[in-house]
Design a protein around this motif. Structure first.
Motif, PDB file in Angstrom:
ATOM      1  N   SER A  70       0.806  -1.227   0.000  1.00 50.03           N
ATOM      2  CA  SER A  70       0.000   0.000   0.000  1.00 50.03           C
ATOM      3  C   SER A  70       0.837   1.273   0.000  1.00 50.03           C
ATOM      4  CB  SER A  70      -0.952   0.007   1.202  1.00 50.03           C
ATOM      5  OG  SER A  70      -0.235   0.049   2.412  1.00 50.03           O
ATOM      6  N   ALA A  71       2.084   1.190   0.461  1.00 46.93           N
ATOM      7  CA  ALA A  71       2.947   2.375   0.496  1.00 46.93           C
ATOM      8  C   ALA A  71       3.801   2.505  -0.764  1.00 46.93           C
ATOM      9  CB  ALA A  71       3.857   2.324   1.724  1.00 46.93           C
ATOM     10  N   LEU A  72       3.559   1.639  -1.758  1.00 47.94           N
ATOM     11  CA  LEU A  72       4.395   1.600  -2.957  1.00 47.94           C
ATOM     12  C   LEU A  72       3.641   2.110  -4.177  1.00 47.94           C
ATOM     13  CD1 LEU A  72       5.889  -1.985  -2.466  1.00 47.94           C
ATOM     14  CD2 LEU A  72       6.827   0.185  -1.630  1.00 47.94           C
ATOM     15  N   ASP A  73       4.386   2.565  -5.183  1.00 46.88           N
ATOM     16  CA  ASP A  73       3.792   2.946  -6.453  1.00 46.88           C
ATOM     17  C   ASP A  73       3.141   1.731  -7.110  1.00 46.88           C
ATOM     18  OD1 ASP A  73       4.752   5.496  -6.100  1.00 46.88           O
ATOM     19  OD2 ASP A  73       6.554   5.176  -7.318  1.00 46.88           O
ATOM     20  N   VAL A  74       2.145   1.981  -7.958  1.00 45.48           N
ATOM     21  CA  VAL A  74       1.381   0.890  -8.571  1.00 45.48           C
ATOM     22  C   VAL A  74       2.285  -0.058  -9.353  1.00 45.48           C
ATOM     23  CG1 VAL A  74      -0.419   0.315 -10.244  1.00 45.48           C
ATOM     24  CG2 VAL A  74      -0.751   2.232  -8.679  1.00 45.48           C
ATOM     25  N   SER A  75       3.228   0.485 -10.110  1.00 43.20           N
ATOM     26  CA  SER A  75       4.115  -0.366 -10.916  1.00 43.20           C
ATOM     27  C   SER A  75       4.988  -1.250 -10.032  1.00 43.20           C
ATOM     28  CB  SER A  75       4.996   0.502 -11.820  1.00 43.20           C
ATOM     29  OG  SER A  75       5.790   1.388 -11.045  1.00 43.20           O
ATOM     30  N   ILE A  76       5.397  -0.713  -8.890  1.00 45.22           N
ATOM     31  CA  ILE A  76       6.231  -1.487  -7.961  1.00 45.22           C
ATOM     32  C   ILE A  76       5.380  -2.513  -7.212  1.00 45.22           C
ATOM     33  CG2 ILE A  76       7.837  -1.351  -6.023  1.00 45.22           C
ATOM     34  CD1 ILE A  76       8.835  -0.086  -8.628  1.00 45.22           C
ATOM     35  N   GLN A  77       4.127  -2.176  -6.943  1.00 46.96           N
ATOM     36  CA  GLN A  77       3.226  -3.118  -6.272  1.00 46.96           C
ATOM     37  C   GLN A  77       3.178  -4.446  -7.007  1.00 46.96           C
ATOM     38  OE1 GLN A  77      -0.711  -1.558  -5.661  1.00 46.96           O
ATOM     39  NE2 GLN A  77      -0.028   0.159  -4.418  1.00 46.96           N
ATOM     40  N   SER A  78       2.997  -4.393  -8.320  1.00 41.69           N
ATOM     41  CA  SER A  78       2.872  -5.627  -9.093  1.00 41.69           C
ATOM     42  C   SER A  78       4.152  -6.453  -9.040  1.00 41.69           C
ATOM     43  CB  SER A  78       2.487  -5.318 -10.542  1.00 41.69           C
ATOM     44  OG  SER A  78       3.484  -4.530 -11.171  1.00 41.69           O
ATOM     45  N   GLN A  79       5.302  -5.775  -9.008  1.00 37.37           N
ATOM     46  CA  GLN A  79       6.575  -6.492  -8.911  1.00 37.37           C
ATOM     47  C   GLN A  79       6.690  -7.230  -7.579  1.00 37.37           C
ATOM     48  OE1 GLN A  79       9.903  -3.873  -9.678  1.00 37.37           O
ATOM     49  NE2 GLN A  79       8.922  -2.959 -11.470  1.00 37.37           N
ATOM     50  N   ILE A  80       6.281  -6.577  -6.508  1.00 35.67           N
ATOM     51  CA  ILE A  80       6.351  -7.198  -5.184  1.00 35.67           C
ATOM     52  C   ILE A  80       5.375  -8.367  -5.086  1.00 35.67           C
ATOM     53  CG2 ILE A  80       5.972  -6.831  -2.715  1.00 35.67           C
ATOM     54  CD1 ILE A  80       8.562  -5.593  -3.758  1.00 35.67           C
ATOM     55  N   LEU A  81       4.176  -8.218  -5.647  1.00 40.08           N
ATOM     56  CA  LEU A  81       3.200  -9.310  -5.619  1.00 40.08           C
ATOM     57  C   LEU A  81       3.705 -10.510  -6.417  1.00 40.08           C
ATOM     58  CD1 LEU A  81      -0.147  -7.323  -6.039  1.00 40.08           C
ATOM     59  CD2 LEU A  81       0.852  -8.218  -3.926  1.00 40.08           C
ATOM     60  N   ASP A  82       4.307 -10.254  -7.577  1.00 44.62           N
ATOM     61  CA  ASP A  82       4.881 -11.352  -8.371  1.00 44.62           C
ATOM     62  C   ASP A  82       6.005 -12.036  -7.595  1.00 44.62           C
ATOM     63  OD1 ASP A  82       3.164 -10.833 -10.471  1.00 44.62           O
ATOM     64  OD2 ASP A  82       4.618  -9.646 -11.610  1.00 44.62           O
ATOM     65  N   LEU A  83       6.829 -11.253  -6.923  1.00 54.16           N
ATOM     66  CA  LEU A  83       7.914 -11.808  -6.115  1.00 54.16           C
ATOM     67  C   LEU A  83       7.365 -12.700  -5.008  1.00 54.16           C
ATOM     68  CD1 LEU A  83      10.899 -11.917  -5.165  1.00 54.16           C
ATOM     69  CD2 LEU A  83      10.425  -9.845  -3.827  1.00 54.16           C
ATOM     70  N   LEU A  84       6.328 -12.238  -4.322  1.00 57.32           N
ATOM     71  CA  LEU A  84       5.750 -13.021  -3.231  1.00 57.32           C
ATOM     72  C   LEU A  84       5.206 -14.352  -3.731  1.00 57.32           C
ATOM     73  CD1 LEU A  84       3.963 -10.173  -1.263  1.00 57.32           C
ATOM     74  CD2 LEU A  84       5.893 -11.534  -0.449  1.00 57.32           C
ATOM     75  N   ASN A  85       4.595 -14.360  -4.907  1.00 59.43           N
ATOM     76  CA  ASN A  85       4.088 -15.613  -5.473  1.00 59.43           C
ATOM     77  C   ASN A  85       5.220 -16.597  -5.748  1.00 59.43           C
ATOM     78  OD1 ASN A  85       1.240 -15.275  -5.574  1.00 59.43           O
ATOM     79  ND2 ASN A  85       1.432 -13.921  -7.338  1.00 59.43           N
ATOM     80  N   LEU A  86       6.342 -16.094  -6.258  1.00 55.32           N
ATOM     81  CA  LEU A  86       7.499 -16.954  -6.509  1.00 55.32           C
ATOM     82  C   LEU A  86       8.085 -17.493  -5.209  1.00 55.32           C
ATOM     83  CD1 LEU A  86       9.323 -14.876  -9.279  1.00 55.32           C
ATOM     84  CD2 LEU A  86       8.120 -17.048  -9.594  1.00 55.32           C
ATOM     85  N   LEU A  87       8.194 -16.626  -4.212  1.00 56.59           N
ATOM     86  CA  LEU A  87       8.765 -17.034  -2.928  1.00 56.59           C
ATOM     87  C   LEU A  87       7.874 -18.024  -2.195  1.00 56.59           C
ATOM     88  CD1 LEU A  87      10.025 -13.543  -1.734  1.00 56.59           C
ATOM     89  CD2 LEU A  87      11.439 -15.452  -2.513  1.00 56.59           C
ATOM     90  N   GLN A  88       6.569 -17.904  -2.366  1.00 50.87           N
ATOM     91  CA  GLN A  88       5.657 -18.847  -1.724  1.00 50.87           C
ATOM     92  C   GLN A  88       5.937 -20.270  -2.183  1.00 50.87           C
ATOM     93  OE1 GLN A  88       1.385 -18.333  -2.443  1.00 50.87           O
ATOM     94  NE2 GLN A  88       1.013 -18.991  -0.336  1.00 50.87           N
ATOM     95  N   ASP A  89       6.175 -20.428  -3.483  1.00 48.29           N
ATOM     96  CA  ASP A  89       6.482 -21.755  -4.016  1.00 48.29           C
ATOM     97  C   ASP A  89       7.855 -22.238  -3.560  1.00 48.29           C
ATOM     98  OD1 ASP A  89       4.075 -22.025  -5.376  1.00 48.29           O
ATOM     99  OD2 ASP A  89       4.834 -21.090  -7.199  1.00 48.29           O
ATOM    100  N   GLU A  90       8.847 -21.359  -3.602  1.00 45.65           N
ATOM    101  CA  GLU A  90      10.209 -21.771  -3.262  1.00 45.65           C
ATOM    102  C   GLU A  90      10.364 -22.111  -1.789  1.00 45.65           C
ATOM    103  OE1 GLU A  90      14.825 -20.124  -3.502  1.00 45.65           O
ATOM    104  OE2 GLU A  90      13.230 -19.124  -4.639  1.00 45.65           O
ATOM    105  N   TYR A  91       9.683 -21.363  -0.914  1.00 45.76           N
ATOM    106  CA  TYR A  91       9.843 -21.532   0.530  1.00 45.76           C
ATOM    107  C   TYR A  91       8.692 -22.314   1.172  1.00 45.76           C
ATOM    108  CZ  TYR A  91      13.802 -18.276   0.783  1.00 45.76           C
ATOM    109  OH  TYR A  91      15.039 -17.671   0.643  1.00 45.76           O
ATOM    110  N   ASN A  92       7.746 -22.789   0.353  1.00 44.51           N
ATOM    111  CA  ASN A  92       6.575 -23.524   0.874  1.00 44.51           C
ATOM    112  C   ASN A  92       5.848 -22.746   1.960  1.00 44.51           C
ATOM    113  OD1 ASN A  92       6.858 -25.924  -0.745  1.00 44.51           O
ATOM    114  ND2 ASN A  92       8.619 -26.460   0.518  1.00 44.51           N
TER     115      ASN A  92
END
Length: 227
Positions: free
Chosen positions: A151-173
């Motif tokens: 919520s404290a990030l620019d819209v373009s950066i928000q999507s990058q962080i959300l994509d990162l979290l999805n990748l990390l969820q799989d890698e770290y279970n």
């Protein structure tokens, strides 16, 4: 409030300001007192002492809303990320510590050599949030609580962080509890959703059901606010 969370599931918690979202996760972390049972891996958090809770915290980590205020301005990035290791893995040697810090920084898209000896004010908001995520992940938790992490990030950066979290969820279970007032973010991230109002669940269900067939006027209003 009554809900369950499965391994590698993302539970979205949504509601207007003051609905109880943050209070709920603070209770899970035992940072505020609460009634009832909070069962995590067969352990009732409300029944254990502070020493046992300290051990449990390694498995439950949180990423806060503001990536600047949640990082100490007086500590280098390496010191910030290694702090949890100093508390929970006191016997770790320096080579192992460096290796873990290097790995987790790479996992969040940052280069160890470029960032390890710098301070939080030298980074953008998106980079600081990546650092905050790395700090949480270095202990390899099974549950990651995300309190409005974009919520404290620019819209373009928000999507990058959300994509990162999805990748990390799989890698770290990881299992996620994802708090937001942004219904678009909740829909993109969540398998199951709780809708909170005045500290109570007014509706819950899988993401498709909540968005396509909302039952309460309150949920409909939240959805319509982003249409």
């Amino acid at each position: 409030i009554n809900f369950s969370l499965k391994i590698k599931q993302t539970l979205g918690i949504v509601g207007e300001s003051g609905s109880g979202k943050t209070s709920l996760v603070l209770a899970i972390l035992k940072l505020i007192s609460s009634n009832g049972e909070i069962i995590f891996n067969k352990t009732n958090i409300n029944k254990i002492n502070n020493r046992d809770m300290k051990k449990l915290r390694k498995s439950i980590q949180i990423v806060f809303q503001d990536p600047f205020s949640s990082l100490s301005p007086r500590m280098t990035i390496e010191e910030i990320i290694s702090e949890g290791l100093s508390i929970h893995e006191k016997k770790i040697n320096q080579n192992e510590k460096k290796s873990k810090i290097y790995k987790v920084l790479e996992d969040v898209g940052l280069n160890f050599r470029d960032v390890h000896n710098r301070f939080p004010h030298e980074f953008s908001g998106g980079q600081r949030q990546r650092i905050a995520i790395a700090r949480a992940l270095i202990l390899k938790p099974s549950l990651l609580i995300l309190d409005e992490p974009t919520s404290a990030l620019d819209v373009s950066i928000q999507s990058q962080i959300l994509d990162l979290l999805n990748l990390l969820q799989d890698e770290y279970n990881l299992s996620f509890i994802f708090i937001s007032h942004d219904m678009k973010v909740i829909r993109a991230m969540s398998d199951h959703i709780l809708v909170l109002k005045n500290g109570k669940i007014v509706e819950q269900g899988n993401s498709d059901m909540i968005f396509n067939f909302p039952k309460t006027d309150y949920t409909k209003k939240l959805i319509q606010s982003v249409v």
